[in-house]
Design an enzyme around this catalytic site. Structure first.
Site, PDB file in Angstrom:
ATOM      1  N   LYS A 120       0.840  -1.206   0.000  1.00 34.38           N
ATOM      2  CA  LYS A 120       0.000   0.000   0.000  1.00 34.38           C
ATOM      3  C   LYS A 120       0.869   1.249   0.000  1.00 34.38           C
ATOM      4  CE  LYS A 120      -3.814  -2.351   2.326  1.00 34.38           C
ATOM      5  NZ  LYS A 120      -4.406  -2.785   3.592  1.00 34.38           N
ATOM      6  N   GLN A 129      -4.582  -1.406   9.899  1.00 33.90           N
ATOM      7  CA  GLN A 129      -4.554  -2.724   9.262  1.00 33.90           C
ATOM      8  C   GLN A 129      -5.247  -3.767  10.151  1.00 33.90           C
ATOM      9  OE1 GLN A 129      -3.449  -3.350   6.141  1.00 33.90           O
ATOM     10  NE2 GLN A 129      -3.915  -5.505   6.284  1.00 33.90           N
ATOM     11  N   ASP A 145     -10.903   3.202   4.233  1.00 24.24           N
ATOM     12  CA  ASP A 145     -11.337   1.810   4.101  1.00 24.24           C
ATOM     13  C   ASP A 145     -12.851   1.704   3.899  1.00 24.24           C
ATOM     14  OD1 ASP A 145      -9.338  -0.229   4.262  1.00 24.24           O
ATOM     15  OD2 ASP A 145      -8.981   0.280   6.367  1.00 24.24           O
TER      16      ASP A 145
HETATM   17  N1  GUN Z   1      -7.000  -6.546   6.196  1.00 22.13           N
HETATM   18  C1  GUN Z   1      -7.375  -7.264   5.114  1.00 22.13           C
HETATM   19  N2  GUN Z   1      -7.970  -6.461   4.201  1.00 22.13           N
HETATM   20  C2  GUN Z   1      -7.975  -5.229   4.729  1.00 22.13           C
HETATM   21  C3  GUN Z   1      -8.445  -3.961   4.250  1.00 22.13           C
HETATM   22  O1  GUN Z   1      -9.010  -3.820   3.157  1.00 22.13           O
HETATM   23  N3  GUN Z   1      -8.251  -2.909   5.076  1.00 22.13           N
HETATM   24  C4  GUN Z   1      -7.646  -3.024   6.289  1.00 22.13           C
HETATM   25  N4  GUN Z   1      -7.517  -1.927   7.036  1.00 22.13           N
HETATM   26  N5  GUN Z   1      -7.206  -4.180   6.765  1.00 22.13           N
HETATM   27  C5  GUN Z   1      -7.376  -5.259   5.972  1.00 22.13           C
END
Ligand code: GUN
Length: 288
Positions: free
Chosen positions: A54, A98, A121
């Site tokens: 990311k 996360q 998100d």
């Molecule tokens: N863990 C797995 N997928 C995601 C996501 O799309 N966002 C976040 N913050 N954590 C994740």
């Protein structure tokens, strides 16, 4: 005939180039660099990889990324305090905590603590509510990635029967909410299946577009797919033989018209849509 591959990696590059152009224009006009703050609690290796991907994508598009790793024994209150400081930092436009979080932290409390304006998100109840009501602030990243993968490959979900296997808050539920909207790239008839669904195969075989988001390696087998269906695999499972999706790829590719690979399907688009949301968040905050 073998299914056509829906190439997420190449599409992600194309969309990221579009975003990079928009970011450069935004910086020129506003003198502000969009910034995504990422937070990881603990040292889960898979989460570390996701965060790194990311952050690299942010930088490729000309955005700033600020990362903090907090110790695994961080308390819920400490994490809320940390997130609150990011909420109040005008140099941060998007916040991503996360998941999964360590078990002693109640996830819902953290998702509620992230300012809705910075919730890239789209996990905050206000943003989920707006999505359901058809007036979204942000679109959820993985569902938006799935939609882009379809639409930009000439597959319009309008009027199609989309069957989603999996009802998670990150994929299944928000994807159903998006695709059922009266909106471009949506207007689908949506069925959500899950672990308590009866006659699962009967339902999946009705799908024009079948989305696998269960988190179980090779769960979707060829007999569950209608000939000519589009198959989207959102799963990423670590097995002894390496990364593997929720779809039994080889045999299903013999039945489907289109299929996503794992890796290189939905994953790169999830990241791309996160960048898009960060730019949106920055624009909205600059306009205030
Ligand atoms: N863990 C797995 N997928 C995601 C996501 O799309 N966002 C976040 N913050 N954590 C994740």
């Amino acid at each position: 005939m073998t299914a056509a591959i829906l190439d997420g990696k190449t599409l992600a590059k194309t969309i990221q180039a579009e975003i990079a152009t928009e970011v450069a224009e935004f910086i020129e006009h506003h003198g502000v660099v969009p910034c995504l703050a990422t937070v990881l609690v603990g040292e889960d290796p898979a989460s570390q990889v996701y965060i790194r991907n990311k952050r690299q994508a942010c930088e490729r598009c000309g955005m700033e990324s600020r990362h903090t790793t907090l110790p695994a024994d961080t308390t819920e209150q400490q994490l809320i305090d940390f997130v609150t400081a990011l909420n109040n930092d005008p140099g941060v436009h998007g916040i991503l905590v996360q998941l999964p979080l360590p078990r002693h932290i109640v996830e819902a409390n953290i998702l509620l603590a992230v300012s809705a304006a910075k919730d890239v998100d789209c996990f905050h109840p206000e943003n989920v509510g707006r999505l359901v009501q058809g007036a979204p602030r942000f679109l959820p990243c993985t569902p938006h990635g799935v939609q882009q993968l379809l639409v930009r490959n000439g597959i319009d979900p309008a009027g199609k029967h989309v069957v989603i296997v999996g009802r998670s808050d990150i994929v299944g539920k928000p994807l159903a909410n998006m695709l059922v909207q009266k909106a471009p790239g949506a207007d689908a008839t949506v069925t959500v299946c899950h672990s308590r669904t009866k006659n699962l195969v009967e339902i999946t075989r009705q799908a024009d577009i079948l989305v696998a988001a269960i988190g179980r390696a090779k769960f979707i087998t060829a007999d569950m797919v209608k000939p000519g269906a589009v198959v989207i695999d959102v799963g990423i499972n670590r097995t002894e033989t390496g990364l593997c999706g929720d779809v039994d790829y080889g045999p299903v590719a013999e039945v489907a018209s289109h299929i996503t690979p794992v890796p290189g399907g939905v994953g790169p688009l999830t990241i791309t849509m996160l960048l898009k949301n960060t730019l949106t968040a920055c624009r909205d905050q600059a306009a205030k």
